[in-house]
Design a protein around this motif. Structure first.
Motif, PDB file in Angstrom:
ATOM      1  N   SER A 251      -5.557  -1.015  10.280  1.00  0.00           N
ATOM      2  CA  SER A 251      -4.112  -0.875  10.519  1.00  0.00           C
ATOM      3  C   SER A 251      -3.380  -0.892   9.189  1.00  0.00           C
ATOM      4  CB  SER A 251      -3.604  -2.045  11.361  1.00  0.00           C
ATOM      5  OG  SER A 251      -4.316  -2.090  12.561  1.00  0.00           O
ATOM      6  N   PHE A 252      -2.368  -0.042   9.102  1.00  0.00           N
ATOM      7  CA  PHE A 252      -1.557   0.030   7.879  1.00  0.00           C
ATOM      8  C   PHE A 252      -0.081   0.003   8.232  1.00  0.00           C
ATOM      9  CE2 PHE A 252      -5.466   1.691   6.083  1.00  0.00           C
ATOM     10  CZ  PHE A 252      -5.423   1.225   4.773  1.00  0.00           C
ATOM     11  N   ALA A 253       0.712  -0.475   7.272  1.00  0.00           N
ATOM     12  CA  ALA A 253       2.173  -0.432   7.396  1.00  0.00           C
ATOM     13  C   ALA A 253       2.739   0.037   6.065  1.00  0.00           C
ATOM     14  CB  ALA A 253       2.712  -1.821   7.722  1.00  0.00           C
TER      15      ALA A 253
ATOM     16  N   ARG B 198      -1.707   7.917  -1.586  1.00  0.00           N
ATOM     17  CA  ARG B 198      -0.891   6.703  -1.448  1.00  0.00           C
ATOM     18  C   ARG B 198      -1.289   5.874  -0.230  1.00  0.00           C
ATOM     19  NH1 ARG B 198       0.358   6.151  -6.165  1.00  0.00           N
ATOM     20  NH2 ARG B 198       1.494   7.848  -7.126  1.00  0.00           N
ATOM     21  N   ARG B 199      -1.697   6.573   0.839  1.00  0.00           N
ATOM     22  CA  ARG B 199      -1.906   5.841   2.088  1.00  0.00           C
ATOM     23  C   ARG B 199      -3.362   5.443   2.339  1.00  0.00           C
ATOM     24  NH1 ARG B 199       2.087   8.438   6.668  1.00  0.00           N
ATOM     25  NH2 ARG B 199       3.947   7.377   5.910  1.00  0.00           N
ATOM     26  N   LEU B 200      -4.306   6.039   1.620  1.00  0.00           N
ATOM     27  CA  LEU B 200      -5.702   5.661   1.862  1.00  0.00           C
ATOM     28  C   LEU B 200      -6.491   5.444   0.576  1.00  0.00           C
ATOM     29  CD1 LEU B 200      -8.149   5.180   3.662  1.00  0.00           C
ATOM     30  CD2 LEU B 200      -8.562   7.642   3.670  1.00  0.00           C
ATOM     31  N   VAL B 201      -6.487   6.439  -0.301  1.00  0.00           N
ATOM     32  CA  VAL B 201      -7.373   6.371  -1.468  1.00  0.00           C
ATOM     33  C   VAL B 201      -6.946   5.239  -2.397  1.00  0.00           C
ATOM     34  CG1 VAL B 201      -8.301   7.650  -3.422  1.00  0.00           C
ATOM     35  CG2 VAL B 201      -7.838   8.830  -1.261  1.00  0.00           C
ATOM     36  N   GLU B 202      -5.652   5.116  -2.633  1.00  0.00           N
ATOM     37  CA  GLU B 202      -5.190   4.062  -3.543  1.00  0.00           C
ATOM     38  C   GLU B 202      -5.504   2.668  -2.988  1.00  0.00           C
ATOM     39  OE1 GLU B 202      -0.946   3.709  -4.373  1.00  0.00           O
ATOM     40  OE2 GLU B 202      -1.426   3.221  -6.441  1.00  0.00           O
ATOM     41  N   PRO B 203      -5.136   2.364  -1.712  1.00  0.00           N
ATOM     42  CA  PRO B 203      -5.481   1.023  -1.204  1.00  0.00           C
ATOM     43  C   PRO B 203      -6.982   0.758  -1.207  1.00  0.00           C
ATOM     44  CG  PRO B 203      -3.994   2.167   0.324  1.00  0.00           C
ATOM     45  CD  PRO B 203      -4.322   3.136  -0.751  1.00  0.00           C
TER      46      PRO B 203
ATOM     47  N   PRO C 266      -6.150  -8.629  12.428  1.00  0.00           N
ATOM     48  CA  PRO C 266      -6.820  -9.549  11.500  1.00  0.00           C
ATOM     49  C   PRO C 266      -6.626  -9.142  10.042  1.00  0.00           C
ATOM     50  CG  PRO C 266      -8.340  -8.798  13.218  1.00  0.00           C
ATOM     51  CD  PRO C 266      -7.066  -8.063  13.421  1.00  0.00           C
ATOM     52  N   ILE C 267      -6.584  -7.823   9.787  1.00  0.00           N
ATOM     53  CA  ILE C 267      -6.354  -7.328   8.424  1.00  0.00           C
ATOM     54  C   ILE C 267      -5.361  -6.174   8.520  1.00  0.00           C
ATOM     55  CG2 ILE C 267      -7.421  -6.325   6.359  1.00  0.00           C
ATOM     56  CD1 ILE C 267     -10.112  -7.178   7.641  1.00  0.00           C
ATOM     57  N   LEU C 268      -4.366  -6.216   7.671  1.00  0.00           N
ATOM     58  CA  LEU C 268      -3.344  -5.160   7.705  1.00  0.00           C
ATOM     59  C   LEU C 268      -3.112  -4.671   6.280  1.00  0.00           C
ATOM     60  CD1 LEU C 268      -1.076  -3.683   9.315  1.00  0.00           C
ATOM     61  CD2 LEU C 268       0.381  -5.651   8.866  1.00  0.00           C
ATOM     62  N   GLY C 269      -3.296  -3.373   6.057  1.00  0.00           N
ATOM     63  CA  GLY C 269      -3.033  -2.784   4.743  1.00  0.00           C
ATOM     64  C   GLY C 269      -1.545  -2.492   4.607  1.00  0.00           C
TER      65      GLY C 269
ATOM     66  N   GLY D 159       4.500  -1.905  -1.281  1.00  0.00           N
ATOM     67  CA  GLY D 159       4.974  -3.289  -1.362  1.00  0.00           C
ATOM     68  C   GLY D 159       4.316  -3.988  -2.534  1.00  0.00           C
ATOM     69  N   THR D 160       4.725  -5.230  -2.768  1.00  0.00           N
ATOM     70  CA  THR D 160       3.996  -6.070  -3.731  1.00  0.00           C
ATOM     71  C   THR D 160       2.689  -6.492  -3.071  1.00  0.00           C
ATOM     72  OG1 THR D 160       6.081  -6.894  -4.576  1.00  0.00           O
ATOM     73  CG2 THR D 160       4.145  -8.204  -5.092  1.00  0.00           C
ATOM     74  N   VAL D 161       2.810  -6.840  -1.792  1.00  0.00           N
ATOM     75  CA  VAL D 161       1.663  -7.253  -0.990  1.00  0.00           C
ATOM     76  C   VAL D 161       0.787  -6.035  -0.700  1.00  0.00           C
ATOM     77  CG1 VAL D 161       1.125  -7.960   1.374  1.00  0.00           C
ATOM     78  CG2 VAL D 161       2.904  -9.145   0.084  1.00  0.00           C
ATOM     79  N   GLU D 162      -0.527  -6.220  -0.728  1.00  0.00           N
ATOM     80  CA  GLU D 162      -1.414  -5.089  -0.430  1.00  0.00           C
ATOM     81  C   GLU D 162      -2.187  -5.258   0.875  1.00  0.00           C
ATOM     82  OE1 GLU D 162      -3.578  -5.022  -4.079  1.00  0.00           O
ATOM     83  OE2 GLU D 162      -1.842  -4.266  -5.170  1.00  0.00           O
ATOM     84  N   TRP D 163      -2.637  -6.479   1.149  1.00  0.00           N
ATOM     85  CA  TRP D 163      -3.370  -6.733   2.401  1.00  0.00           C
ATOM     86  C   TRP D 163      -2.862  -8.042   2.980  1.00  0.00           C
ATOM     87  CZ3 TRP D 163      -6.535  -2.972   4.198  1.00  0.00           C
ATOM     88  CH2 TRP D 163      -6.973  -2.018   3.284  1.00  0.00           C
ATOM     89  N   ILE D 164      -2.667  -8.068   4.291  1.00  0.00           N
ATOM     90  CA  ILE D 164      -2.273  -9.307   4.971  1.00  0.00           C
ATOM     91  C   ILE D 164      -3.406  -9.690   5.922  1.00  0.00           C
ATOM     92  CG2 ILE D 164      -0.565 -10.428   6.443  1.00  0.00           C
ATOM     93  CD1 ILE D 164       1.476  -8.341   5.602  1.00  0.00           C
ATOM     94  N   PHE D 165      -3.888 -10.905   5.786  1.00  0.00           N
ATOM     95  CA  PHE D 165      -4.988 -11.401   6.623  1.00  0.00           C
ATOM     96  C   PHE D 165      -4.432 -12.445   7.589  1.00  0.00           C
ATOM     97  CE2 PHE D 165      -8.858  -9.913   4.346  1.00  0.00           C
ATOM     98  CZ  PHE D 165      -8.264  -9.395   3.205  1.00  0.00           C
ATOM     99  N   ALA D 166      -4.891 -12.391   8.838  1.00  0.00           N
ATOM    100  CA  ALA D 166      -4.493 -13.400   9.832  1.00  0.00           C
ATOM    101  C   ALA D 166      -5.665 -14.342  10.063  1.00  0.00           C
ATOM    102  CB  ALA D 166      -4.112 -12.711  11.136  1.00  0.00           C
ATOM    103  N   PHE D 167      -5.470 -15.610   9.764  1.00  0.00           N
ATOM    104  CA  PHE D 167      -6.493 -16.629  10.014  1.00  0.00           C
ATOM    105  C   PHE D 167      -5.902 -17.637  11.000  1.00  0.00           C
ATOM    106  CE2 PHE D 167      -7.562 -15.200   5.671  1.00  0.00           C
ATOM    107  CZ  PHE D 167      -8.909 -14.915   5.837  1.00  0.00           C
ATOM    108  N   PRO D 168      -6.746 -18.442  11.643  1.00  0.00           N
ATOM    109  CA  PRO D 168      -6.171 -19.450  12.540  1.00  0.00           C
ATOM    110  C   PRO D 168      -5.225 -20.388  11.764  1.00  0.00           C
ATOM    111  CG  PRO D 168      -8.577 -19.310  12.800  1.00  0.00           C
ATOM    112  CD  PRO D 168      -8.218 -18.463  11.620  1.00  0.00           C
ATOM    113  N   GLY D 169      -3.948 -20.396  12.150  1.00  0.00           N
ATOM    114  CA  GLY D 169      -2.971 -21.293  11.522  1.00  0.00           C
ATOM    115  C   GLY D 169      -2.540 -20.905  10.120  1.00  0.00           C
TER     116      GLY D 169
END
Ligand SMILES: Cc1cc2nc3c(=O)[nH]c(=O)nc-3n(C[C@H](O)[C@H](O)[C@H](O)COP(=O)(O)OP(=O)(O)OC[C@H]3O[C@@H](n4cnc5c(N)ncnc54)[C@H](O)[C@@H]3O)c2cc1C
Length: 420
Positions: A89-91, A154-159, A294-297, A301-311
């Motif tokens: 998933s990407f945003a 920008r949307r795939l190769v760079e990340p 669980p993982i979002l590209g 942004g400054t942020v590159e990947w957001i991970f969801a962990f319990p809590g």
């Protein structure tokens, strides 16, 4: 008396070598400078956020065969979790666009012909250019081999390449990028499933490894830093630990599995990578949003990947050297603001602030994956018959990754096992 294999460094390279040799009945002693094993891949209890966190979010892919063999060997395979298929998933922070890349299993990449699976606003033809990376020469940069602009970039190769090489992709080694593309996108969706250690790196990659090592009769000596090596004409003869010295008998062997700057200070004349790139991670103590993947590209942004962990919600920024000296409070706020915009979590909590946070900046997270630095990576063999090198920075053919570290440890162990 049975011969001994001394392994210096209890990162994943050293541990993989130790486990493999101990499983084959070798007498193994691992010497680690710090008070913990795991090296750059570790968990620790963080007082500021009040929970156990990883020094950095680590992503594995189902292509990482050596890493998967390693977790299977230590009985921790079930601790790596990921979706059943290669969905990412990407945003886009700039325009709010969302999409999910769905790479089909099998070697025929029909996902690039399906607009519901490929990156929006790209065409199948755009993807063909990536093939240029597969046969790029050793001296070339990514920027010399493929076009580093446009929507697909920008949307795939760079990340993808930023995460894998930990360097601004145009400057990265095209050969290393080619190895990544060959082993992941080029191998099909079954090789691209993302896997994360949901309950932490320590309980997935380190603690079970130490338990297995002990059970196999291996010894781990923490806070036992190697200070010097005594070399004879064709072999290492002694290891100097400051307060004590280990004599290395003629049948004994030594695997040096420390970072490159430590290796070059211990072994005169060794050519090693000398440039590094940082990785920045931020961790926030808050339950992820209910619909958060669980993982979002993230792009733009400054942020590159957001991970969801319990809590906990954690983010990764690769090649983060520009942020190394940024004021911590400000950085935490900028990052949380982006996370809140993307996930829908509150930008400001009812308490009036952002969730409890911690920022971990690893300055020398990986060697700089440029062609020039890649050319400085030595192989596992040295001119001394009982002395071998391991580590993600040795000539594995891969960028500095868990997979490369584990392969390097196995390679050094194979060389030890093959000695007469
Ligand atoms: C923040 C961050 C995020 C990352 N993300 C990913 C990812 O998503 N996916 C991925 O595949 N990889 C990732 N990596 C890379 C991965 O962590 C490394 O490639 C891997 O852990 C390297 O293992 P190693 O054993 O080669 O080296 P290290 O982990 O550096 O181990 C070397 C060990 O040697 C010890 N040592 C040093 N000097 C001495 C001495 N003189 N005597 C005894 N011991 C000594 C050190 O203390 C250390 O324990 C990331 C790295 C970081 C820092």
């Amino acid at each position: 008396m049975a011969s001994t294999v001394h392994i210096v460094g209890a990162g994943l390279a050293g541990l993989s070598a130790a486990l493999w040799l101990a499983a084959r009945g070798r007498n193994v002693i691992v010497h680690e400078a710090t008070a913990f094993a795991g090296g750059r891949c570790r968990s620790y209890h963080d007082a500021m956020i009040g929970m156990t966190i990883d020094n950095g979010n680590h992503l594995l892919l189902s292509a990482n065969q050596a890493a998967l063999d390693y977790v299977r060997d230590i009985g921790a395979e079930h601790r790596l979790v990921g979706p059943p298929s290669a969905d990412f998933s990407f945003a886009d922070l700039a325009n709010g666009a969302r999409w999910t890349l769905r790479i089909n299993d099998g070697c025929l990449p029909w996902w690039i012909f399906d607009s519901a699976r490929r990156v929006p606003e790209t065409h199948a033809f755009d993807y063909l250019g990536l093939a240029n990376l597969l046969w790029a020469g050793a001296g070339k940069t990514v920027g010399e081999v493929i076009k580093c602009d446009g929507v697909l970039y920008r949307r795939l190769v760079e990340p993808l390449l930023l995460a894998a090489l930990n360097i601004d992709p145009p400057l990265g080694s095209a050969k290393l990028a080619g190895a990544i593309v060959r082993e992941t996108l080029g191998a099909g969706g079954h090789a691209c499933r993302p896997l994360i250690a949901r309950d932490g790196l320590g309980s997935t990659l380190v603690e079970p490894a130490l338990a297995a090592l002990e059970q196999r009769g291996g010894t781990l000596r923490l806070e036992h830093q190697l200070r010097g090596l005594r070399f004879g004409a064709d072999r290492v003869e002694a290891l100097d630990f400051g307060d004590d010295t280990a004599m290395v008998a003629p049948d004994d062997t030594v695997i040096l599995a420390v970072p490159p700057y430590a290796a070059s200070s211990l072994v005169g004349g060794l050519t090693v990578p000398t440039e590094f790139r940082a990785i920045v991670n931020a961790h926030f103590r808050i339950d992820p949003a209910p619909d958060q993947p669980p993982i979002l590209g993230v792009v733009n942004g400054t942020v590159e990947w957001i991970f969801a962990f319990p809590g906990r919600v954690s983010i990764t920024i690769s090649a983060g050297d520009r942020l190394i000296d940024a004021p911590r409070e400000e950085l935490a706020k900028t990052i949380w603001n982006e996370v809140a915009r993307i996930t829908g979590l509150p930008a400001v909590l009812p308490t009036g602030g952002i969730p409890p946070w911690q920022i971990v900046r690893e300055r020398r997270a990986t060697f700089a994956a440029t062609p020039a630095q890649d050319a400085r990576r030595p192989g596992a063999k040295t001119k001394w018959r009982n002395f071998f090198l391991a580590g993600d920075w040795t000539a594995t053919g891969l960028p500095a990754t868990i997979e490369g570290a584990i392969r390097s440890g196995r390679r050094a162990a194979d060389l030890v096992a093959a000695l007469p």
